[in-house]
Each structure stands twice: as C-alpha cells, then as structure tokens.
Design an enzyme around this catalytic site. Structure first.
Site, PDB file in Angstrom:
ATOM      1  CG  HIS A 150      15.034  35.214  20.256  1.00 34.06           C
ATOM      2  ND1 HIS A 150      15.328  35.625  18.984  1.00 34.06           N
ATOM      3  CD2 HIS A 150      16.133  35.477  21.007  1.00 34.06           C
ATOM      4  CE1 HIS A 150      16.554  36.135  18.956  1.00 34.06           C
ATOM      5  NE2 HIS A 150      17.060  36.049  20.183  1.00 34.06           N
ATOM      6  CB  VAL A 185      15.129  17.330 -24.666  1.00 33.85           C
ATOM      7  CG1 VAL A 185      15.722  15.993 -25.096  1.00 33.85           C
ATOM      8  CG2 VAL A 185      15.984  17.968 -23.576  1.00 33.85           C
ATOM      9  CD  GLU A 202      11.494  23.999 -17.440  1.00 38.06           C
ATOM     10  OE1 GLU A 202      10.474  24.289 -18.105  1.00 38.06           O
ATOM     11  OE2 GLU A 202      11.589  22.968 -16.743  1.00 38.06           O
ATOM     12  CG  LEU A 244      -2.014  -1.079   1.224  1.00 39.29           C
ATOM     13  CD1 LEU A 244      -2.624  -1.212   2.620  1.00 39.29           C
ATOM     14  CD2 LEU A 244      -3.085  -0.729   0.200  1.00 39.29           C
TER      15      LEU A 244
END
Length: 471
Positions: A450, A244, A210, A45
């Site tokens: 902090h 590409v 890209e 699963l």
C-alpha cells in the site's frame, strides 16, 4: 565432369520463421542441446512483433502518452511546460529501440548455438527445407523435425486497396511522415485502437468504423462498454455496426463508402489517412505444405495435435489455433520444442492474457461474464473502481476498475478483467493464481503493498464475498 551438388546441412530441428514463436523455439532448442537452424526472410530477427508490431507500437504509445500528459496534465500537478512535437526524433527513438531488440535476439542465437539462415523457407518434402536467399540462390536443409512458425499478416479489406501513406495497414501506420489531420480506423480491435490512440494523442481527429455493434470483440462486454466510454471522452469517435464497402484516393484525401451493417443508405467519410486493422490471417503462402500432406482449414489455420501436424512437422504461433499473441507464440515454442526433445510440453490457452496498451490499459484472462452466462456457469463477481484506489487517486488515473469472477460453488477464479493504469502488469498475478487453481479468497487474503494500483485487484477479489473496503 559435372560438379557434385553440395551436401545439405543437417539439423535436429529447422524452424521456418524468426518471430516470437520461431526465435524462442530456436533458443530453447539450443538450450536443450539440439542442433537447430531458424530460417527468416527479413533482414532482422524478431518477426512482425519486434520489427513492425508489438515493440514499435509500444514505443509510440509510450512517447505519445508522455506528449499528451505534458500537453494536458502537467500543469495540474505544478509542472508548466509547452511541449513541441518532433516526429522525426520520435520515430528515430522507436527504430533505435527495435534495432537494439533485434540485435539482442542475434546475441541469444549465438549464445545458444542456433544458426540463423537468411532467406525464405519452404518445405520441399519430409525432413527437407529449401531456403531461397535474397540473391535468388538456394540452399537445402535436412532436419529430423520441422517447426512452422511463419506467423500472420494483416487481413485485407475487399474493395479497399492499400495506397502508401494514404490507405495503410498497421505497418504503414507506424511510419507516417506527418500527423494526419483526420484518421479513419477501420476495425475496433486491439491494433486499431492502439494505433488510433497514438495519432489522436499527437493531434489527429480519429474516427473508428467497426462492423460489429461493439468494440474489442472477445473482451468482456461490460469492460468494452466502459473502455469505449473512456476513449470517447478522450476524443475518439465511433461508428459501430457499419461496414466499409469501398475507397477512393483523391487529392483531398481518402473517401470511404460506409453502409450500416444491417442494411441501409451509404455515406461517405473522408480522411487524410485510413488505417485498415480488421485482423490478421495466418501466413502460409508458398510454404510447401502439400509436400508433407499438411492442409489448412477454411481460415488458413494449420490445426495440429499438440503442435504436431505430420510426422516430423510441427506448428506454433499465429499460424495455428489459439489467440494471435506474441506471448502465446512463445509458450507454443517452448512446449513444442520440449515435446520434440522428449520432455513434457503443454500450454493452457485459458490462461493466456490479453492486453490493450492504450491509456487506460485493458487486460483480461480467463472467462468473460458473457461466456459464463452462455455456458450456464453459476458464478460470483467482485468489482472495485480505481476511483477508490489510493494510488490511482493521487496519480489522477481513476478511469476503470478491476473485476474478479469466481465459481459460485468452489470459489475458484474463472476470470479477471482490469481497465486502468498498468493493467497489463497487474494481470500477471491473476494468471499465477489461476494457474494454481486459486480461489478468490486466496487473492483477497494475499497482502498487497500500500499504496499500489494492484490493491484494486485484491479489493475486487474481496468483493466476490462482499467484504470490499473502500480506500
């Protein structure tokens, strides 16, 4: 005398797919007292996310980040070590983690009385799901409601054929037997950059190709620019605005033919391994949608009305509209099952965060500045760099910033964008604030411990009204 066919098992809900959408739907159905079965064709699963996606990639991201820190950063804080990569052990711990998680889902099924039906499911008509097991045997399930949760698969790239160990998708990139000397990643989205980061840290020279003139489509463009600058500083090379058009596997590696997206002369890039990560597409092959009158749009997406696509047929997760994210599928699952059970179910997709688990991490929720400008929305912005955050300074993690966008008139938070250490953890408070319709002032006046990195978010919110205080 012929033997009578077995009576089909009957359920309130049958879910096709056992990924984050499917298994959460099954568990929620069990919690609500519905008789439920989940059909899953894998041996385990968890779907893509647990088996070959989110979880194993995060295991390698964490391990490779530690390896690089030991190699590069430890000496500067007084820890002298000489790390040596043991890739088989790194891969084993990844798989051990995956196994533990998938076993955990099995336990939750048993706990909530959800049946796991092993095999490939298809709709065979209204209220009917046919399951084909690995041995070819078939079982028929009857259900008042059917939930389609089949997820998505990697989108192939025309002209580039997958070759095991050479031209791989995200699944193949998680199981490379050795660190490639050179890796070419096609696609500068989240998956490509995460897996590219893993192998760069382990020693590969990584080039990202890209098609668009920018990385990470959908990310705030200001953030994307800063993110690319950080990745370049780490050693990644980017070829943007490039497409590409073909590949060839040779003894020397893989030759990619690359052309400018706007047109121009082609060039050849050579790498030991090519990772194709140009996105994912809905998985609907052989699902039998036509038997219940359900169609997909031109992208293969099943479009529903509040998850419902036909009488007694529902759809959730990657296979329907909205971002393809595991946590979005989980929200879909709960909402759809609650609607089936007669309860109220709703998901606000504007409040589903996105995270890139590189280093630094990048996380965002809500609107980007690009979207607000395009929509003509008047807004205010506050920004705070991690170079001015005390915890980031002392931890030497100063790349990035937090940015809060708020409505100019009402101060309601419209978007929060973070690049920095543990950005994926910090974005949660922005989601909560926005879910309650919070203003930037609400975030600015909420006390943060902090020193913590989350103070950068508070300071960015303070900056919306111009009262940021540098650490």
């Amino acid at each position: 005398m012929a033997e009578a066919a077995p009576t089909p098992a009957s359920y309130d809900v049958v879910i096709i797919g056992g990924g984050p959408g499917g298994y959460n739907a099954a568990i929620r159905a069990g919690q609500l007292g519905l008789k439920v079965a989940c059909v899953e064709m894998r041996e385990t699963l968890g779907g893509t996310c647990l088996n070959v996606g989110c979880m194993p990639s995060k295991a390698l991201l964490h391990a490779s980040e530690m390896f690089e820190a030991a190699s590069r950063d430890f000496a500067g804080i007084g820890i002298e070590v000489t790390p040596r990569l043991n890739l088989p052990v790194m891969m084993k711990q990844k798989q051990d983690s995956v196994t533990a998680l998938t076993k955990g889902i099995e336990f939750l099924f048993k706990k909530n009385k959800a049946d796991w039906i092993k095999g490939r499911g298809r709709i065979a008509g209204p209220g009917t799901v046919e399951v084909e097991a690995a041995d070819g045997s078939k079982t028929t399930l009857k259900a008042k409601d059917i939930v389609i949760a089949t997820g998505s698969e990697p989108t192939p790239l025309p002209g580039v054929d997958f070759v095991p160990g050479k031209v791989v998708d995200s699944t193949g990139a998680l199981d490379l037997p050795a660190v490639p000397k050179t890796l070419i990643v096609v696609g500068a989205g989240i998956i490509g950059l995460e897996l590219g980061s893993v192998w760069r840290r382990l020693g590969a020279e990584v080039t990202v190709v890209e098609y668009l003139p920018r990385i990470t489509p959908g990310m705030d463009s200001d953030l994307a620019t800063a993110f690319q600058r950080a990745l370049t500083k780490q050693g990644m090379t980017f070829k943007l605005g490039s497409k590409v058009t073909g590949s060839k596997v040779t003894e020397a590696g893989v030759e990619l033919t690359v052309e400018p997206a706007a047109g121009g002369a082609a060039e050849t890039l050579t790498g030991d391994v090519v990772l194709v990560a140009i996105g994912r597409r809905p998985y609907t092959a052989g699902l039998g949608l036509e038997t219940v009158g359900v169609q997909t749009d031109k992208r293969g997406v099943i479009v529903g009305d509040h998850f419902k696509v036909a009488d007694g047929v529902w759809v959730i997760g990657d296979v329907t509209t909205g971002p393809m994210l595991a946590h979005k599928a989980e929200e879909d699952a709960v909402a759809a099952i609650e609607l089936i059970a007669g309860k109220a179910g709703h998901v606000d997709y504007n409040l589903v965060p996105s995270v890139v688990y590189t280093f630094p991490e990048v996380a965002w929720v809500g609107k980007t500045e690009d979207q607000l400008k395009a929509d003509g929305v008047a807004y205010k912005s506050g920004k705070f760099p991690f170079t001015a955050n005390s915890r980031a300074k002392i931890n030497h993690e100063t790349d990035g910033y937090a940015k809060v966008l708020a409505d100019a008139a009402t101060d309601r938070i419209l978007g929060v964008h973070i690049m920095g250490p543990q950005a994926g953890e910090m974005i949660g408070e922005a989601c909560v604030a926005m879910a309650f319709g919070g203003a930037s002032e609400d975030l600015a006046r909420t006390s943060h411990a902090h020193p913590t990195r989350s103070e950068a978010v508070k300071q960015a919110a303070m900056g919306v009204e111009g009262w940021t205080m540098q650490a």
